[in-house]
Scaffold this motif. Structure first.
Motif, PDB file in Angstrom:
ATOM      1  N   TRP A 186      -3.510  -3.127   7.332  1.00  0.00           N
ATOM      2  CA  TRP A 186      -2.655  -3.777   6.332  1.00  0.00           C
ATOM      3  C   TRP A 186      -1.460  -4.475   6.999  1.00  0.00           C
TER       4      TRP A 186
ATOM      5  N   SER B  64     -12.805  -5.886   3.630  1.00  0.00           N
ATOM      6  CA  SER B  64     -11.454  -6.427   3.800  1.00  0.00           C
ATOM      7  C   SER B  64     -11.363  -7.845   3.252  1.00  0.00           C
TER       8      SER B  64
ATOM      9  N   VAL C 183      -7.644   0.339   1.395  1.00  0.00           N
ATOM     10  CA  VAL C 183      -7.727  -0.386   2.655  1.00  0.00           C
ATOM     11  C   VAL C 183      -7.304   0.548   3.783  1.00  0.00           C
TER      12      VAL C 183
ATOM     13  N   GLN D 134       0.920  -9.373   3.194  1.00  0.00           N
ATOM     14  CA  GLN D 134       0.411  -8.681   2.007  1.00  0.00           C
ATOM     15  C   GLN D 134      -1.118  -8.825   1.890  1.00  0.00           C
TER      16      GLN D 134
ATOM     17  N   VAL E 185      -4.077   0.280  -2.812  1.00  0.00           N
ATOM     18  CA  VAL E 185      -3.339  -0.983  -2.867  1.00  0.00           C
ATOM     19  C   VAL E 185      -2.700  -1.129  -4.247  1.00  0.00           C
TER      20      VAL E 185
ATOM     21  N   SER F 168      -5.058  -7.690   4.136  1.00  0.00           N
ATOM     22  CA  SER F 168      -5.718  -6.913   5.183  1.00  0.00           C
ATOM     23  C   SER F 168      -6.047  -7.847   6.343  1.00  0.00           C
TER      24      SER F 168
ATOM     25  N   ILE G  19       0.841  -1.201   0.000  1.00  0.00           N
ATOM     26  CA  ILE G  19       0.000   0.000   0.000  1.00  0.00           C
ATOM     27  C   ILE G  19       0.874   1.249   0.000  1.00  0.00           C
TER      28      ILE G  19
ATOM     29  N   GLU H 139       1.981  -5.984   6.138  1.00  0.00           N
ATOM     30  CA  GLU H 139       2.974  -5.954   5.063  1.00  0.00           C
ATOM     31  C   GLU H 139       3.601  -7.327   4.822  1.00  0.00           C
TER      32      GLU H 139
END
Length: 409
Positions: A51, A65, A46, A56, A27, A58, A14, A53
């Motif tokens: 999020w 989501s 989102v 990858q 995104v 939600s 994101i 990371e």
């Protein structure tokens, strides 16, 4: 010599520094082939706090989501499939060729409010050719507006894909109508029925797979149809008002009570709808705006006298109609004033005139079949509702009588 297999990876992430208007982060995905990469937007947003990371995805458990995570998984599967096919077919493989193929095959999901608006525009077109009545169009547009308000409040987004609509969405929308919009149970049911029509369209077009209305049965609340007694109707008929606008509205209301015409039907009543048979009897023959069923109504002398009063009224001459009918909202507002002046403790509306016609006809011995024909009902079961109203009224009056005389010995 064997062809070297290219390295390939996809990263979803994101952009926290380029938030959308609603506060969501857009995104993106990065497609890398042999060390070269290109980025592309998923055209999704989102909540940055939701999020993850590393995964990858939600972490949110709300419908949007979950829909986003499904979309990411589906996108990844499609990209892997494109890369494998290009490898098998020995095509040029680089980020540009893969993303171009993905974009070519990717279809923008159909969005609920967008389709709803398109359908309402079609309803407006049907209104222009007389295929629908204004009240139906306005009700559908109101349903669209309420749905938009609900989605913005509940999901903080202007629209939702059909794939994100589920059973809980429908129930929550019904609750929103009851609580936030303060709609009666039956009115909320009607708006949900309109939403169901849009959902059915989506199901027929394969824009969604699961019917969110499956298993939902909104209970209708029993209502009592109000009507005027002969005495109450006579009071209104014989009253003279100081304000001319009240006299006009009263005349139109009485006309409907004497003919059984609804607001939309009396609004469009023209001289060509009136005929005289071989015995000199006057009739109104008109297709109902709502059902297109033909009404056959005796055109009583008292009703004809009302129409005669407005023969040269500017509004009647301009529209080519028999009566100077104004908007339903204004009519009902003025009828409230009339009820107060006449001492009638009932919510006087134009629709009560039609109810009164049916109930008074039943009370005076007119058969159910004849009343159904006059009202333009497709099914006599609709007409039988008025018989229940009459029975209930009689029971209530006899109960009151019994309370006065039943205790005597």
């Amino acid at each position: 010599m064997q062809q070297r297999r290219s390295t390939f990876s996809v990263l979803f992430y994101i952009k926290r520094k380029k938030l959308l208007k609603n506060g969501d982060a857009p995104v993106y995905m990065r497609v890398t082939v042999d060390g070269r990469f290109l980025e592309a937007s998923l055209k999704r947003g989102v909540n940055p706090k939701s999020w993850n990371e590393k995964k990858q995805r939600s972490t949110g458990r709300d419908r949007l989501s979950l829909e986003l995570n499904d979309y990411i998984a589906d996108t990844l599967a499609k990209l892997l499939k494109i890369h494998q096919r290009f490898t098998d077919e020995k095509k040029i493989i680089n980020p540009k060729t893969i993303l171009e193929e993905w974009a070519r095959k990717a279809e923008k999901p159909k969005m609920l409010c967008e389709v709803f608006k398109e359908e309402n525009l079609k309803y407006r077109q049907r209104l222009a050719i007389g295929d629908l009545v204004l009240n139906t169009v306005l009700r559908n547009e109101r349903a669209e507006r309420y749905l938009g308000e609900f989605i913005r409040k509940k999901f903080n987004t202007p629209d939702m894909p059909f794939s994100a609509i589920d059973n809980a969405f429908v129930r929550d929308f019904h609750l929103f109508l009851r609580v936030d919009k303060k709609q009666e149970q039956n009115t909320a049911n009607k708006y949900c029925k309109i939403l169901k029509r849009i959902v059915t369209l989506a199901l027929d077009n394969k824009w969604m797979d699961v019917n969110p209305f499956q298993g939902i049965r909104f209970q209708a609340k029993a209502t009592t149809r109000q009507f005027l007694t002969e005495k109450e109707l006579s009071t209104i008929m014989n009253k003279t008002f100081t304000l001319e606008r009240l006299n006009v509205v009263r005349d139109i209301f009485v006309f409907c009570a004497l003919t059984g015409l609804s607001f939309s039907d009396v609004e469009g009543l023209k001289p060509e709808h009136v005929s005289v048979d071989g015995e000199g009897n006057y009739w109104i023959h008109k297709a109902r705006q709502k059902t297109k069923n033909i009404c056959s109504i005796p055109y009583l002398e008292s009703a004809r006298a009302i129409a005669e009063k407005y023969k040269e009224h500017p509004l009647c001459e301009k529209r080519g109609v028999l009566l100077p009918v104004i908007s339903n909202q204004r009519m009902n507002s003025y009828l409230g004033e009339i009820a107060g002046i006449c001492g009638i403790d009932k919510p006087l509306t134009m629709h009560i005139a039609r109810h009164s016609f049916a109930c008074l006809a039943l009370a005076n011995g007119v058969s159910m079949e004849i009343i159904a024909r006059m009202l333009g009902h497709s099914d006599i079961r609709t007409t039988k509702i008025y018989a229940k109203v009459i029975d209930k009224s009689i029971a209530e009056q006899m109960s009151a009588l019994a309370s006065k005389f039943g205790s005597q010995k």
